[in-house]
Design a protein around this motif. Structure first.
Motif, PDB file in Angstrom:
ATOM      1  N   GLN A   9      -2.658 -11.895  -1.467  1.00  0.00           N
ATOM      2  CA  GLN A   9      -3.483 -10.751  -1.876  1.00  0.00           C
ATOM      3  C   GLN A   9      -2.871  -9.419  -1.431  1.00  0.00           C
ATOM      4  O   GLN A   9      -3.509  -8.369  -1.524  1.00  0.00           O
ATOM      5  CB  GLN A   9      -4.895 -10.891  -1.301  1.00  0.00           C
ATOM      6  CG  GLN A   9      -5.550 -12.201  -1.670  1.00  0.00           C
ATOM      7  CD  GLN A   9      -7.049 -12.095  -1.840  1.00  0.00           C
ATOM      8  OE1 GLN A   9      -7.573 -11.112  -2.327  1.00  0.00           O
ATOM      9  NE2 GLN A   9      -7.745 -13.145  -1.445  1.00  0.00           N
ATOM     10  N   GLU A  11      -0.549  -7.421  -2.690  1.00  0.00           N
ATOM     11  CA  GLU A  11      -0.304  -6.377  -3.681  1.00  0.00           C
ATOM     12  C   GLU A  11      -1.549  -5.540  -3.981  1.00  0.00           C
ATOM     13  O   GLU A  11      -1.451  -4.340  -4.221  1.00  0.00           O
ATOM     14  CB  GLU A  11       0.234  -6.991  -4.973  1.00  0.00           C
ATOM     15  CG  GLU A  11       1.648  -7.550  -4.850  1.00  0.00           C
ATOM     16  CD  GLU A  11       2.174  -8.046  -6.180  1.00  0.00           C
ATOM     17  OE1 GLU A  11       1.447  -7.899  -7.196  1.00  0.00           O
ATOM     18  OE2 GLU A  11       3.291  -8.574  -6.222  1.00  0.00           O
ATOM     19  N   HIS A  12      -2.722  -6.165  -3.953  1.00  0.00           N
ATOM     20  CA  HIS A  12      -3.945  -5.436  -4.315  1.00  0.00           C
ATOM     21  C   HIS A  12      -4.903  -5.293  -3.122  1.00  0.00           C
ATOM     22  O   HIS A  12      -6.043  -4.874  -3.302  1.00  0.00           O
ATOM     23  CB  HIS A  12      -4.668  -6.151  -5.457  1.00  0.00           C
ATOM     24  CG  HIS A  12      -4.946  -7.598  -5.196  1.00  0.00           C
ATOM     25  ND1 HIS A  12      -5.933  -8.025  -4.328  1.00  0.00           N
ATOM     26  CD2 HIS A  12      -4.361  -8.729  -5.683  1.00  0.00           C
ATOM     27  CE1 HIS A  12      -5.959  -9.342  -4.298  1.00  0.00           C
ATOM     28  NE2 HIS A  12      -5.012  -9.804  -5.110  1.00  0.00           N
ATOM     29  N   GLU A  15      -7.022  -2.222  -2.569  1.00  0.00           N
ATOM     30  CA  GLU A  15      -8.056  -1.979  -3.593  1.00  0.00           C
ATOM     31  C   GLU A  15      -9.156  -3.034  -3.551  1.00  0.00           C
ATOM     32  O   GLU A  15     -10.335  -2.706  -3.711  1.00  0.00           O
ATOM     33  CB  GLU A  15      -7.419  -1.946  -4.985  1.00  0.00           C
ATOM     34  CG  GLU A  15      -6.413  -0.824  -5.172  1.00  0.00           C
ATOM     35  CD  GLU A  15      -7.046   0.552  -4.987  1.00  0.00           C
ATOM     36  OE1 GLU A  15      -8.191   0.734  -5.435  1.00  0.00           O
ATOM     37  OE2 GLU A  15      -6.396   1.435  -4.396  1.00  0.00           O
ATOM     38  N   TRP A  16      -8.770  -4.292  -3.365  1.00  0.00           N
ATOM     39  CA  TRP A  16      -9.785  -5.345  -3.303  1.00  0.00           C
ATOM     40  C   TRP A  16      -9.240  -6.623  -2.686  1.00  0.00           C
ATOM     41  O   TRP A  16      -8.045  -6.911  -2.759  1.00  0.00           O
ATOM     42  CB  TRP A  16     -10.376  -5.639  -4.685  1.00  0.00           C
ATOM     43  CG  TRP A  16      -9.372  -6.042  -5.750  1.00  0.00           C
ATOM     44  CD1 TRP A  16      -8.683  -5.199  -6.575  1.00  0.00           C
ATOM     45  CD2 TRP A  16      -8.955  -7.374  -6.097  1.00  0.00           C
ATOM     46  NE1 TRP A  16      -7.859  -5.920  -7.418  1.00  0.00           N
ATOM     47  CE2 TRP A  16      -8.020  -7.252  -7.150  1.00  0.00           C
ATOM     48  CE3 TRP A  16      -9.290  -8.653  -5.628  1.00  0.00           C
ATOM     49  CZ2 TRP A  16      -7.408  -8.360  -7.739  1.00  0.00           C
ATOM     50  CZ3 TRP A  16      -8.686  -9.765  -6.207  1.00  0.00           C
ATOM     51  CH2 TRP A  16      -7.758  -9.609  -7.254  1.00  0.00           C
ATOM     52  N   SER A  66     -16.549  -0.938 -10.959  1.00  0.00           N
ATOM     53  CA  SER A  66     -15.346  -1.417 -10.266  1.00  0.00           C
ATOM     54  C   SER A  66     -15.628  -2.696  -9.488  1.00  0.00           C
ATOM     55  O   SER A  66     -14.823  -3.642  -9.496  1.00  0.00           O
ATOM     56  CB  SER A  66     -14.833  -0.338  -9.315  1.00  0.00           C
ATOM     57  OG  SER A  66     -14.544   0.850 -10.006  1.00  0.00           O
ATOM     58  N   VAL A  70     -14.232  -6.856 -10.216  1.00  0.00           N
ATOM     59  CA  VAL A  70     -13.577  -7.740  -9.247  1.00  0.00           C
ATOM     60  C   VAL A  70     -14.380  -9.017  -9.040  1.00  0.00           C
ATOM     61  O   VAL A  70     -13.827 -10.130  -9.068  1.00  0.00           O
ATOM     62  CB  VAL A  70     -13.372  -7.009  -7.905  1.00  0.00           C
ATOM     63  CG1 VAL A  70     -12.824  -7.977  -6.855  1.00  0.00           C
ATOM     64  CG2 VAL A  70     -12.434  -5.831  -8.075  1.00  0.00           C
ATOM     65  N   PRO A 287      -3.272  -2.350   4.108  1.00  0.00           N
ATOM     66  CA  PRO A 287      -3.139  -3.772   3.734  1.00  0.00           C
ATOM     67  C   PRO A 287      -2.855  -4.685   4.920  1.00  0.00           C
ATOM     68  O   PRO A 287      -3.411  -5.793   4.999  1.00  0.00           O
ATOM     69  CB  PRO A 287      -1.965  -3.765   2.745  1.00  0.00           C
ATOM     70  CG  PRO A 287      -2.007  -2.403   2.136  1.00  0.00           C
ATOM     71  CD  PRO A 287      -2.422  -1.495   3.268  1.00  0.00           C
TER      72      PRO A 287
END
Length: 298
Positions: A9, A11-12, A15-16, A66, A70, A287
């Motif tokens: 996870q 890479e994102h 954001e989520w 948003s 997800v 992250p």
């Protein structure tokens, strides 16, 4: 030394985050400030009790669209197993739950409802405090013009009127059964001088009594109707606003009496995240911070 570079996870993550395997029949949804005031919507599994497996989703922002995008990455058959979600009175949270967990009962947290009532009490107290400040300023000015020293009125407990209104803040958040001896004396002086504050306090504690003593939705509905009538008769505008909010959300509020569920687990989890953030001050990479967080709670 860690497997951060291989984290699926990564890479994102900013954001989520999403962990469908942590979905359970009883969830909580809430928002928290993670870094520099940035809000994240967090969905947690109550069954994990704040330990490993608690975190179902963490999504940057609070916009319903948003968050829904997800959460809908979770297969529908899994989302359909959710039976109950606790949340606050925010419209976006209600929309998220309705769209993503359509078979779940929404339970508005009783403490958010009670906080509205106690905030209404504080609004009345603060209004009287400003009036007391104005009166004191006028009395000081009059004393100056008369060429005499200003001497404020001292009450039986040693407070001035201004101090009485300031120091009563905390006792008005508590039930009278939990007052100390000094708070009992202060409340007596306060309520004698300001009957509107007394009336507001009784309305706020009366609402809390409904949640504490009623055993069924039917009983609670009747008690809420009587409480609503008291608000209508009292003439306090702030409480009329509270009553309208309760009336708008009463079905979801009454769902509390199904299992007496609250959003306390979400609030506790948010506190843990903030504590973890405080202990990770040197970590600037969001992250990587989230990666460490998920090692504990995902």
């Amino acid at each position: 030394m860690s497997d951060y570079k291989d984290w699926d996870q990564r890479e994102h993550a900013a954001e989520w985050l999403l962990y469908p395997e942590n979905t359970g029949p009883y969830l909580s949804i809430d928002e928290t400030s993670l870094s520099n005031g940035e809000l994240y919507t967090i969905v947690t599994n109550k069954a994990a009790k704040g330990r490993k497996g608690s975190l179902l989703a963490m999504i940057k922002g609070t916009q319903a669209a948003s968050v829904i995008e997800v959460l809908r990455k979770i297969p529908k058959r899994i989302r359909s197993k959710v039976r109950e979600v606790t949340l606050d009175m925010a419209a976006n949270m209600g929309m998220i739950v309705s769209r993503c967990f359509s078979k779940a009962a929404k339970v508005i947290d009783r403490f958010h409802v009670q906080k509205l009532a106690y905030d209404a009490v504080q609004e009345i107290r603060i209004k009287h405090r400003w009036q007391a400040l104005d009166q004191e300023n006028q009395a000081i000015e009059a004393a100056k013009q008369a060429g005499v020293p200003y001497e404020p009125e001292i009450l039986a407990n040693g407070d001035t009127i201004k101090q009485l209104l300031v120091r009563s803040r905390y006792l008005l958040f508590k039930h009278c059964d939990k007052w100390t001896a000094s708070q009992i004396q202060r409340s007596r002086l306060l309520f004698e001088r300001y009957p509107l504050i007394n009336q507001a306090y009784k309305l706020a504690t009366g609402l809390g009594t409904i949640f504490r003593t009623c055993k069924s939705k039917e009983h609670a509905f009747k008690k809420l109707a009587l409480w609503y009538n008291q608000v209508e008769d009292c003439g306090l505008d702030s409480f009329k606003t509270v009553a309208k909010s309760i009336q708008t959300h009463y079905l979801d509020i009454l769902n509390f009496f199904n299992n007496r569920s609250t959003n306390a687990s979400a609030e506790s989890f948010n506190a843990k995240i903030k504590a973890f953030r405080s202990s990770s001050r040197g970590v600037r990479d969001i992250p990587f911070f989230l990666f460490r967080l998920t090692k504990l709670y995902a």
